[in-house]
Scaffold this motif. Structure first.
Motif, short mmCIF file in Angstrom:
data_model
loop_
_atom_site.label_atom_id
_atom_site.label_comp_id
_atom_site.label_asym_id
_atom_site.label_seq_id
_atom_site.Cartn_x
_atom_site.Cartn_y
_atom_site.Cartn_z
N ASN A 256 9.73 -10.29 2.41
CA ASN A 256 10.76 -10.70 1.38
C ASN A 256 11.04 -12.06 1.64
N GLY A 257 10.17 -12.97 1.31
CA GLY A 257 10.50 -14.35 1.40
C GLY A 257 9.18 -15.18 1.70
N GLY A 258 9.45 -16.41 2.48
CA GLY A 258 8.46 -17.36 2.72
C GLY A 258 7.66 -16.77 3.89
N GLY A 259 6.53 -17.11 4.07
CA GLY A 259 5.58 -16.82 5.13
C GLY A 259 4.64 -15.95 5.06
N VAL A 260 4.20 -15.61 3.95
CA VAL A 260 3.40 -14.39 3.58
C VAL A 260 1.95 -14.82 4.15
N THR A 261 1.80 -16.05 4.12
CA THR A 261 0.38 -16.61 4.47
C THR A 261 0.29 -16.06 5.90
N GLY A 262 1.05 -16.39 6.59
CA GLY A 262 1.22 -16.15 8.03
C GLY A 262 1.03 -14.56 8.27
N ALA A 263 1.72 -13.77 7.49
CA ALA A 263 1.79 -12.48 7.76
C ALA A 263 0.52 -11.88 7.38
N ILE A 264 -0.33 -12.20 6.39
CA ILE A 264 -1.50 -11.82 6.20
C ILE A 264 -2.76 -12.04 7.06
N ALA A 265 -2.23 -13.23 7.69
CA ALA A 265 -3.47 -13.89 8.97
C ALA A 265 -3.13 -12.81 9.89
N ALA A 266 -1.86 -12.57 10.32
CA ALA A 266 -1.57 -11.57 11.38
C ALA A 266 -2.22 -10.22 11.31
N LEU A 267 -2.15 -9.66 9.92
CA LEU A 267 -2.74 -8.46 9.64
C LEU A 267 -4.20 -8.30 9.95
N HIS A 268 -4.91 -9.48 9.79
CA HIS A 268 -6.20 -9.79 9.87
C HIS A 268 -6.33 -9.85 11.29
N SER A 269 -5.75 -10.58 11.98
CA SER A 269 -6.08 -10.78 13.49
C SER A 269 -5.89 -9.57 14.34
N THR A 270 -4.81 -8.88 13.93
CA THR A 270 -4.74 -7.60 14.85
C THR A 270 -5.40 -6.44 14.27
N GLY A 271 -6.34 -6.60 13.41
CA GLY A 271 -6.97 -5.38 12.70
C GLY A 271 -6.04 -4.07 11.92
N PHE A 272 -4.88 -4.82 11.49
CA PHE A 272 -4.11 -3.94 10.55
C PHE A 272 -4.36 -4.01 9.36
N ALA A 273 -5.09 -4.90 8.87
CA ALA A 273 -5.26 -5.21 7.52
C ALA A 273 -5.91 -4.00 6.74
N GLY A 274 -5.22 -3.65 5.55
CA GLY A 274 -5.70 -2.09 4.94
C GLY A 274 -5.23 -1.12 5.57
N LYS A 275 -4.60 -1.18 6.81
CA LYS A 275 -4.13 -0.04 7.40
C LYS A 275 -2.54 0.33 7.37
N VAL A 276 -1.80 -0.55 6.83
CA VAL A 276 -0.50 -0.46 6.62
C VAL A 276 -0.26 -0.88 5.12
N VAL A 277 0.75 -0.25 4.60
CA VAL A 277 1.14 -0.68 3.16
C VAL A 277 1.74 -2.11 3.19
N VAL A 278 1.33 -3.01 2.53
CA VAL A 278 2.17 -4.41 2.58
C VAL A 278 2.58 -4.67 0.88
N VAL A 279 3.82 -5.15 0.85
CA VAL A 279 4.23 -5.36 -0.29
C VAL A 279 4.96 -6.87 -0.38
N GLY A 280 4.71 -7.82 -1.10
CA GLY A 280 5.24 -9.00 -0.90
C GLY A 280 5.53 -9.71 -2.56
N HIS A 281 5.99 -10.93 -2.36
CA HIS A 281 6.29 -11.53 -3.73
C HIS A 281 5.64 -12.77 -3.99
N ASP A 282 5.19 -12.92 -5.27
CA ASP A 282 4.70 -13.94 -5.86
C ASP A 282 2.95 -13.97 -5.63
N LEU A 283 2.39 -14.09 -6.91
CA LEU A 283 0.85 -14.02 -6.86
C LEU A 283 0.57 -15.48 -6.97
N THR A 284 -0.18 -15.98 -5.60
CA THR A 284 -0.68 -17.15 -5.46
C THR A 284 -2.44 -16.62 -5.21
#
Length: 340
Positions: A256-284
């Motif tokens: 909910n706010g800035g930093g979504v790029t870093g959050a996505i990077a963290a999901l990939h680096s920890t292996g959680f990408a695709g394993k938790v539901v992630v909702v964010g703002h703004d299509l880039t």
């Protein structure tokens, strides 16, 4: 085919031949709406004097300078907003708009206030994205007292005077995000939340409504305390990695706010990408890729063209009707991988 004549143009525009002649000569006693009506008719029939009509209409329009003050220039969202604002200014029919777009690298309240005051010195209206802070509020109140219209963009701002707001209904935004988790998570569990800066009122409102939905409809979920990214991708990555390490059973993450790029990077680096539901703002470009690869589940996005158009049009109206409120609450767009 014969070339359209002045009587043909008068007929197409539903005005008299004398009115067309006054438009062509640049006579002052013709309303702008009539000039624009003749111009549209000339475009439709291919009138030979279209260039002259364009020049006469442009000369009759009021010339207005507006300023837009956005957040950091390295963030794709604000570059997209800038482009949308410039396009909307160029397409404005009621005035000739000279638009100045500036970015804030230093988000401190004093710098924000100083830059807003400087921008307002030679603008008839300004639009600003800012966190709420007494220093900023005081500066904006001073700008309004000088007769310059102020528009809060994306994040509503409090002032002692009346300020127009162009943006989303953030109460609906937060509750819609909560609805998504309640329906997309396979089982109830922990949901983490990242906020950019609690002084951004849009984030504060959407956080409150997010929580209210769960209290009302899904109390079996556990909402973790929100963590601030300070609008930084690097900070967002660090705290998301820590959050996931501390809560490996987490089922969802709301950015909910800035930093979504870093959050996505963290999901990939920890292996959680695709394993938790992630909702964010703004299509880039980054969040679009995250939807496609499954690391994000849903995006709620500002309709930038609509926001830009409503902002510029509202500024034009505010100049002709000082003190009027030109607020516009626009509907947000929802994206999943299936409707990109």
């Amino acid at each position: 085919m014969r070339r359209p004549t002045i009587p043909d143009l008068a007929l197409a525009a539903n005005v008299s031949v004398a009115t067309v002649n006054r438009v062509l000569s640049g006579a002052p006693n013709v309303r702008l709406a009539t000039r624009e009506k003749v111009q549209r008719a000339a475009e439709e029939i291919g009138f030979y004097g279209l260039g002259s009509i364009h020049a006469r209409v442009a000369a009759a329009r009021p010339r207005l300078r507006f300023g837009i003050l956005l957040l950091q220039p390295h963030r794709p969202l604000y570059q997209s907003i800038a482009r949308a604002m410039e396009a909307a200014a160029a397409q404005t029919v009621g005035a000739e708009v000279d638009l100045r777009v500036e970015f804030l690298e230093d988000l401190s309240p004093q710098n924000t206030a100083n830059r807003a005051l400087a921008l307002a010195n030679d603008c008839r209206a300004i639009g600003i994205v800012s966190a709420a802070h007494p220093t900023v509020t005081e500066a904006l109140s001073q700008i309004q007292a000088q007769g310059v219209a102020v528009f809060s963009l994306i994040a509503p701002l409090p002032t002692t005077g009346q300020m127009s707001y162009i943006g989303l209904d953030n109460w609906k935004l937060g509750r819609t995000g909560a609805w998504a988790f309640a329906h997309l998570c396979r089982v109830p569990g922990k949901i983490g939340m990242l906020v950019g800066n609690p002084r951004f009122r849009n984030q504060e409102i959407s956080e409150a409504s997010f929580r209210s939905y769960f209290r009302e409809y899904a109390p079996e979920f556990t909402l973790l305390e929100p963590l601030s990214t300070f609008e930084s991708a690097d900070v967002a990555q660090d705290i998301t990695e820590t959050l996931l390490a501390s809560n490996p059973d987490m089922v969802g993450l709301y950015v909910n706010g800035g930093g979504v790029t870093g959050a996505i990077a963290a999901l990939h680096s920890t292996g959680f990408a695709g394993k938790v539901v992630v909702v964010g703002h703004d299509l880039t470009a980054v969040t679009r890729a995250a939807l496609l690869d499954g690391s994000m589940s849903m995006i709620m996005s500002h309709p930038l063209d609509r926001i830009a158009r409503d902002t510029i049009d509202g500024m034009v109206r505010a100049c002709s009707t000082p003190g009027s409120n030109q607020s516009s609450i626009v509907p947000f767009e929802i994206y999943t991988r299936e409707n990109l």
